[in-house]
Design a protein around this motif. Structure first.
Motif, PDB file in Angstrom:
ATOM      1  N   GLU A1353       0.836  -1.203   0.000  1.00 29.54           N
ATOM      2  CA  GLU A1353       0.000   0.000   0.000  1.00 29.54           C
ATOM      3  C   GLU A1353       0.872   1.254   0.000  1.00 29.54           C
ATOM      4  N   ARG A1357       0.808   4.101  -2.883  1.00 28.56           N
ATOM      5  CA  ARG A1357       0.564   5.489  -2.500  1.00 28.56           C
ATOM      6  C   ARG A1357       1.703   6.397  -2.973  1.00 28.56           C
ATOM      7  N   ILE A1378      -4.607  -0.905  -2.416  1.00 32.19           N
ATOM      8  CA  ILE A1378      -4.618   0.375  -1.701  1.00 32.19           C
ATOM      9  C   ILE A1378      -6.056   0.732  -1.332  1.00 32.19           C
ATOM     10  N   GLN A1382      -6.744   5.883   1.642  1.00 28.13           N
ATOM     11  CA  GLN A1382      -5.355   6.261   1.361  1.00 28.13           C
ATOM     12  C   GLN A1382      -5.261   7.072   0.073  1.00 28.13           C
ATOM     13  N   SER A1385      -6.751  10.690   0.675  1.00 27.43           N
ATOM     14  CA  SER A1385      -5.965  11.553   1.556  1.00 27.43           C
ATOM     15  C   SER A1385      -4.734  12.146   0.884  1.00 27.43           C
TER      16      SER A1385
END
Length: 1503
Positions: A1353, A1357, A1378, A1382, A1385
């Motif tokens: 993840e 990201r 993911i 996440q 954000s």
């Protein structure tokens, strides 16, 4: 005095007697006489005391003396002692201690009275020097001297001297302890105790207990727990023996508390004994059996049990079981009351440990035994039986709840028992313990709150309230607050105000802490919010902010050292959590949703911490990982508050239109509630979640939850939950199209409310209520000139009733029950003055006016076709004719401008009364005015769905006004676009985290939400949302009205006013009966079926294509059939829905001069064919039949946008537009009989002037890109592949706001092709895809990639946030790698290509905005996202991707199919996608799946 002074200065000097006396040559008697005589002579002459240690032992050597000689010697020794005291004073202290050796030597050899008398004098002389011994504790001789004194005292049986010596030992021990010689001190204390015990009598009883207690304390400090336990056991045994008879007598008629209060020393010793025993652990011999009679031993064991229970330590559970076992042995059947008393004392702990089954059985046996009323030896205690029975019944209920053994009868019986008990006038005489009584009532109140039995809880709180009134200010205060909250939960605002006022009075007591006052303020704020007095609530928040500091501990670390949590106490964490929850409630009402969400999340965080702390406390474990058991009584209130906080977060997300977040937090609330209620049905959250599913379109889940909630017994206890259930069911039936059941539920909800208002739960203290209400007054809306109106006693209930009546009125309006609907709205208008309620009331009244006006228009022969006719804004120029046409209408609707208005009576539209068009126009004007009055308030405080409903309604009103010429102010015409568009995409917001600990909302936060202008600024809308669109771009919004029968299509281009169309989907059927109907539901059903079968076949492709030839042929046949069905569906949508108006999607840019010429020619055609345009000759001259209506130029653009008739047959399309023009003319007063018109010739004439337009057109300027703004109802269709759009650069977005956001951040920017990353075949099963793309991707300079493995993840990201472009070749949209949170954000997100199946699909959610992976990326700020609307086969999508990247210029590598005649020309990503669709074998089933979210960004540094 001179002699005494001299004696004080005398120094004792050693003298050797060996030189002066030869003792061994003389007899014993002579040696002794010589010793005494010489000693006296030396002492009196030299005033010194010789060294007696050298000679005295020698005197005592030899045989016995005759009695006379011995007695003479004893007398001489006594004379020597007295002489020494006289001559030397204090310096003679060595002599009596030395003479003790003489006494000890001869104590067994004589019985002479003279000897004992002298011995007593010598001992008393020694005692006078005891203080010196303590002071010279370091002298080695001290121990010997004390030992000799003790022996002599025992020999003489002198209790007084013996006790004194024992005390000297004790004091020496104290001196040694102070100098840290703790072992020696313990030895001294032990000897003191032994000597004291020898002389024990009642006179010296207290002193011995004190010494034993101190010795035990010393053992504890030295961690000698076993020795400490033994010492305390001895002390208790001695103490109990002294009081045994007294205890036995008292115990036969009095409670244990009475006995404890009479013997505090015993209580202190027993408490120490219990604590030490706990420290001993498994090694302790517990409990110690005392040699007492049965009754007294039982009392001591109960006493010990009382102490164990009060300690609330996990380690005591084993000891408690042991004591209970002994008590059963001791009491047996002879003492049923006392045994019941013991059992009741431990039942609270039984609810916290693992032995609940045995505890339940024991409690049931106790109740059964007490009900026999055969009390044996406990006849004198029979008065306590009722109290004990009630207590056992309470804990039987709790234990059954914890063991998930439902028994509502036991619970109701328990409530009844407590009511009867507390009503007794002799209550204080018949309760075992007042503290236990209060604790039990509080426990029962909490238990009933847990079960949702609010009415029963109020009954118990009232019992508690009566008991603590005047006795405990703090408990009385807390009880008032609890009652206020309970009544508020039932909607009884008056009773809540009464108890809050009482709490305010008590809060001034010195017993109240700052935390108590804070909790009162929080309760008042909840009350004020519920009755709409937000300003007063805000003032209370400010007071809390000044007076109460947040907790110092870090709430972010769940594993940090826990705050001490005690029963019935309010911890700092609890205060913090409650404050933030309440602040969230207030911010929510102010419309500050982001801030409200932040505070609500902070409360969840705090409550989780508090629960974790309690779990560690109960388990006795210091490790971070603790198993949570929410059924523990001390957890109930915290978990209930945690549930409320989750529900509050869900409410805020619901308000914002965030469906997934709402579902998550509601589900969490339900799970927590289920973990609390266990076998009971947690109705409130079942109903809330069921209602959510109804509103989000999941009717199956809604039905399951609501059906389960119907059977909940708690509904009887809380009419508010029952009302909520009825309302939720009405929504379910509404969505299920079960109209009859829907209305029944409205009636049931209203009936329940009226019954609640008629119930006896009315304020009993009118003076107090008036005082409270005078403080908590709601002011009317600012625009009202009426005075402030006090809150009535059922204010909150009336708010709910107003909501139900509005829903009911909507149903009645749709069914044209005008008079009943009017009456219902009149009632609801009077029930609430809260801003949000007023806004929704305005909406309901406006809806009534609008539908009524529509019905009037439908009854008119001219306007009857209005609902099937296309409408545009603008449609006519500003100067136009006006009609005086009469309508077959009924009566008018008018209303006052102030609050509290009533709608004038309406009669049925079937009335034969004739009214002018102006009456309908007035009704529509009133409908518009009503919504505009509260629109800006609604836009701040109403939910996303309510905002959309209000905005769409207002847009429809403006459309109808425009169509009927009712718009007096032309400025309102373009406002329809404003209302239709700005209510879209409200859920595209970033999530927020929990509020900081130190944060408190300021006035700026509250006021900011209402600081915006309340004037509709269309220029600002044009500038901020329309003119920002790039030149040669267009944004086209497509949506569906609430009834799913009309499309709303708007076109936006920079520096041009928007153009809006309402297109009835079945308008062709109204003109041609032979035309097949094609409704939205038909298209949606077909689209869903195609996608379902496509997904099914795509998923099966790998197995099928590797199978038999016949299977492959069948598979391909089905896929091609689906491809053709999709192509036909899109063609049908364009023909039936858009028809001649498809030009609004056109990429053509008009030529103004040629358009003007076309308009003039078109007007000439109208004059040629329309009777209304023909000139009539009169005496006054020539004139038109009717005033000429001037068509707006934007209408003529639709004709131009159809294209050159020489290139395509547009006859039917032109006919559609011509009817549209005729409708405009008719609705504005130019009425022509359509059947009498030569429509074919009109079409031919229009084709001719259209052909002339294109023949004159030199440069065919095109729009470069079109952004489709698709609302939640139409997003699933591949609009990009409509025949009129296929081949063009198209992207899609959910709102103009999202387009504006992307353009603000990325306008003029390009994607750096050298700053990219890719994830290729992360599941390792897309081998062909990997082989096709890997070599090319590996050659890209500056790119990083993950191939044939799953990304973490964090890696995913980082790839999205650190690059300009990201390519994902895998299954789905990467959701398995993911989380959505996440992605959302991210502060920056790369242009992303998600080339997996259904990576671009959005999930419809009823009233909510759709959700899915594309929304996550848009929230993250992704400017460009390419993804697939449904599942695709890998070979076709790989070909598409390859070609798309090549045409975009990402790399120059042709696929096999395009290897020949490949050009190096590159295109925008939109055009590249449009061209690449045709490379697919299935050009629609696979080719139409990829869509572009965002805007087309160009590449720089092409590879």
């Amino acid at each position: 005095m001179a002699v005494e002074s001299e004696l004080r200065t005398v120094q004792v000097q050693p003298v050797s007697f060996a030189e002066k006396v030869q003792p061994y040559g003389l007899s014993i008697f002579n040696r002794a006489v010589h010793f005494v005589t010489y000693t006296r002579t030396v002492m009196e002459s030299r005033k010194i005391l010789p060294n007696l240690d050298d000679f005295l032992p020698r005197v005592m050597l030899g045989g016995p003396m005759v009695q006379s000689d011995f007695e003479r010697l004893v007398v001489d020794i006594d004379l020597l002692r007295r002489s020494a005291s006289r001559v030397l004073g204090e310096n003679s202290q060595d002599l009596p201690f030395a003479l003790l050796s003489f006494i000890l030597h001869y104590k067994t050899q004589t019985s002479s009275p003279i000897f004992k008398k002298v011995a007593t004098r010598i001992l008393e002389n020694c005692i006078t020097f005891a203080k010196c011994i303590v002071q010279n504790i370091d002298d080695p001789s001290v121990t010997k001297r004390l030992h000799n004194c003790a022996e002599v005292s025992i020999f003489l049986e002198d209790a007084k001297c013996g006790i004194y010596i024992a005390n000297t030992y004790y004091n020496c021990g104290i001196s040694l302890w102070r100098t840290s010689r703790k072992a020696d001190a313990v030895s001294m204390w032990r000897t003191s105790v032994e000597l004291h015990r020898h002389f024990l009598s009642s006179e010296y009883f207290p002193t011995l207990l004190k010494k034993l207690e101190r010795l035990a304390i010393a053992h504890v400090e030295l961690k000698n727990f076993m020795e400490a336990s033994t010492t305390l056991t001895e002390a208790i045994s001695i103490a109990v023996q002294e009081i045994a008879d007294n205890v036995t007598v008292i115990a036969s008629v009095a409670s244990l508390s009475t006995i404890v209060s009479k013997f505090p020393e015993i209580d202190r010793l027993l408490t120490m004994y219990v604590n030490v025993t706990v420290r001993c652990g498994e090694n302790s011999k517990f409990p110690f059996r005392f040699d007492l009679d049965v009754a007294c031993e039982g009392i001591i064991l109960e006493w010990i049990l009382r102490i164990l229970v009060a300690s609330r330590k996990v380690a005591t559970h084993r000891l408690i079981e042991a004591v209970i076992g002994l008590l059963y042995e001791v009491y047996g059947d002879d003492y049923p009351i006392r045994y019941a008393r013991a059992v009741v004392s431990v039942l609270p702990l039984a609810a916290e440990n693992n032995n609940k089954v045995q505890a339940l059985k024991t409690a049931e046996n106790v109740v059964e035994r007490l009900q026999e009323r055969d009390y044996q030896e406990d006849t004198g205690l029979a008065k306590y039986a009722e109290d004990l029975t009630a207590s056992c019944s309470l804990y039987i209920s709790i234990l059954e709840y914890q063991l998930q053994l439902p028994n509502s009868v036991i619970i109701s019986n328990s409530v009844k028992l407590w009511q009867e008990l507390t009503a007794r006038p002799d209550l204080e005489d018949i309760i075992v313990d007042r503290g236990i009584l209060l604790s039990n009532l509080q426990m029962l109140s909490d238990f009933l709150d847990l079960r949702g039995s609010v009415r029963s809880q109020i009954l118990i709180l009232q019992c508690l309230h009566k008991i603590v009134d005047g006795a405990s200010a703090r408990l009385y205060f807390q009880c008032n607050v609890a009652l206020a909250k309970a009544y508020l939960g039932l909607g009884y605002s008056g009773r809540a105000a009464e108890y809050l006022k009482l709490s305010q009075t008590v809060s001034k007591s010195s017993d109240m802490s700052a935390d108590d006052v804070t909790m009162l303020y929080l309760a008042e704020i909840e009350y004020l919010v519920s009755v709409g007095n937000l300003e007063r609530a805000k003032e209370k928040i400010a007071i809390i902010g000044k007076n109460h500091k947040q907790p110092e501990e870090d709430l972010t670390d769940a594993g940090s050292e826990p705050e001490k949590v005690t029963t019935n106490s309010t911890s700092k964490t609890d205060i913090f959590a409650a404050m933030h929850y309440t602040i969230s409630l207030l911010l929510m009402e102010y419309g500050c949703h982001k801030e409200a969400l932040s505070y609500a999340k902070a409360s969840i965080k705090a409550y989780n911490r508090l629960i974790f702390q309690k779990s560690r406390s109960f388990s006795g474990k210091e490790r971070v990982s603790v198993e949570l058991d929410y059924s523990l009584p001390d957890m109930w209130s915290s978990v209930l508050c945690l549930v409320r906080s989750h529900a509050q977060v869900a409410t805020i997300y619901d308000h914002q239109g965030l469906v997934r977040e709402t579902e998550f937090y509601l589900t969490e609330a339900l799970k927590l509630s289920q973990s609390l209620r266990r076998h009971t049905s947690p109705s409130y959250y079942q109903i809330a979640l069921g209602d959510f599913y109804s509103r989000s379109g999941n009717l199956t889940k809604a039905k399951d939850l609501l059906s389960a909630a119907i059977s909940d017994d708690a509904l009887v206890e809380n009419h508010m939950h029952k009302i909520q259930l009825e309302t939720a069911l009405s929504k379910y039936y509404q969505e299920s199209s079960a109209e009859e059941q829907e209305y029944e539920r409205y009636a049931a909800a209203e009936s329940t409310l009226l019954a609640a208002i008629a119930s006896p739960q009315k304020s009993s203290n009118s003076e107090v209520l008036e005082d409270m209400l005078s403080q908590l007054t709601i002011t009317a809306a600012k625009k009202s000139k009426s005075k402030a109106k006090p809150i009535d006693e059922f204010f909150y209930i009336n708010r709910i009733r107003a909501t139900i009546l509005r829903l009911k009125s909507r149903y009645l309006v749709w069914h044209e029950e005008w008079q009943e609907a009017e009456a219902v709205l009149q009632d609801s208008a009077l029930l609430s003055t809260v801003q949000r309620d007023r806004a929704l009331q305005d909406m309901a009244e406006s809806h009534f006016h609008f539908i009524f006006a529509t019905s009037l228009l439908q009854s008119d022969p001219v306007f009857t076709v209005l609902q099937d006719s296309a409408i545009s804004i603008p449609n006519v120029s500003k100067t136009t004719g006006k009609s005086s046409k009469d309508f077959s209408s009924s009566t008018t609707i008018s209303g006052a401008q102030t609050r509290g208005r009533k709608i004038k009576s309406l009669t049925s539209p079937l009335s034969t009364t004739k009214k002018d068009l102006t009456d309908v126009q007035k009704i529509l004007g009133r409908a518009r005015q009503l919504v505009l009055e509260s629109y800006f308030v609604a836009s701040k405080i109403c939910s996303a769905y309510e905002k959309q409903t209000i905005s769409n309604h207002l847009g429809q009103v403006l459309l109808l006004q425009s169509a009927t010429g009712s718009m007096k102010d032309d400025a309102y015409c373009p406002a329809a676009n404003y209302f239709f568009e700005l209510s879209k995409g409200l859920s595209l917001v970033k999530d927020v985290s929990a509020a900081d600990q130190a944060s408190f909302p300021t006035d700026d936060i509250f006021d900011s939400n209402f600081s915006h202008s309340k004037v509709l600024d269309l220029n600002a809308f044009q500038k901020q949302y329309v003119d920002i669109i790039p030149h040669h771009w267009a944004a086209v919004s497509i949506g569906l009205l609430e009834d799913s029968e009309d499309l709303i299509v708007s076109r936006f281009q920079a520096n041009e006013s928007p153009f809006l169309l309402r297109l009835p989907l079945n308008r062709h059927c109204s003109r041609d009966a032979d035309e097949d109907s094609f409704s939205f539901s038909d298209a949606l059903s077909e689209m869903q079926n195609i996608i379902s079968k496509s997904n099914e076949t795509a998923q099966a492709s790998r197995n099928i294509l590797n199978g038999a030839k016949a299977q492959k042929q069948q598979w391909w046949a089905e896929r091609r059939s689906l491809d053709m069905r999709l192509k036909e569906l899109l063609a049908n949508m364009e023909y039936s829905w858009l028809g001649g108006f498809k030009g609004i999607l056109s990429g053509n840019i008009r030529n103004r001069d040629l358009l003007s010429k076309f308009s003039s020619s078109f007007i000439m055609i109208l004059k040629k064919h329309l009777p209304t345009r023909r000139t009539v000759r009169t005496r006054q001259g020539s004139r038109l039949n009717t005033p000429e209506v001037k068509i707006d130029p934007r209408v003529f653009e639709l004709f131009i946008s159809l294209g050159d008739p020489a290139e395509t047959d547009n006859t039917e399309m032109l006919e559609d537009l011509i009817y549209f023009v005729l409708d405009i003319l008719q609705f504005h007063g130019e009425c022509n009989a359509y059947d009498e018109l030569d429509m074919d010739q009109i079409v031919v004439d229009v084709q001719e002037i259209l052909r002339s337009y294109y023949e004159s057109l030199e440069d065919d300027d095109k729009v470069e890109h079109i952004v489709l703004i698709l609302d939640k109802t139409v997003h699933m269709f591949p609009w990009e592949s409509l025949p009129c759009l296929r081949g063009q650069s198209i992207s899609r977005l959910p709102s103009l706001s999202s387009l504006r956001s992307i353009l603000q951040n990325y306008r003029g920017q390009k994607i750096d092709a050298e700053k990219g990353a890719y994830i290729l075949n992360p599941s390792t099963d897309l081998v062909n895809t990997q082989n096709l793309f890997q070599s090319q991707l590996d050659s890209f300079d500056g790119w990083s990639g993950i191939v044939a493995r799953s990304p973490s993840e964090l890696e995913f990201r980082s790839i999205l946030s650190l690059n300009d472009i990201v390519l994902y070749f895998g299954h789905g949209g990467g959701e398995q790698y993911i989380r959505p949170s996440q992605i959302k954000s991210l502060d920056k997100c790369a242009a992303t290509f998600l080339l997996g199946c259904s990576s671009g699909a959005l999930h419809s959610s009823g009233n909510f905005e759709p959700w899915g992976t594309p929304m996550n990326y848009l929230i993250a700020g992704c400017p460009l996202l390419v993804a697939n609307l449904w599942d695709v086969t890998d070979k076709d999508i790989d070909k598409f991707s390859h070609e798309m990247f090549r045409l975009w210029g990402l790399y120059d590598l042709a696929s096999k199919e395009t290897k020949k005649n490949v050009t190096s020309e590159t295109y925008s990503i939109g055009v590249a996608m449009a061209k690449a669709r045709d490379i697919c074998n299935l050009k629609y089933l696979n080719g139409a799946a990829p869509v572009l979210y965002g805007i087309p960004l160009d590449l720089m540094n092409r590879i």
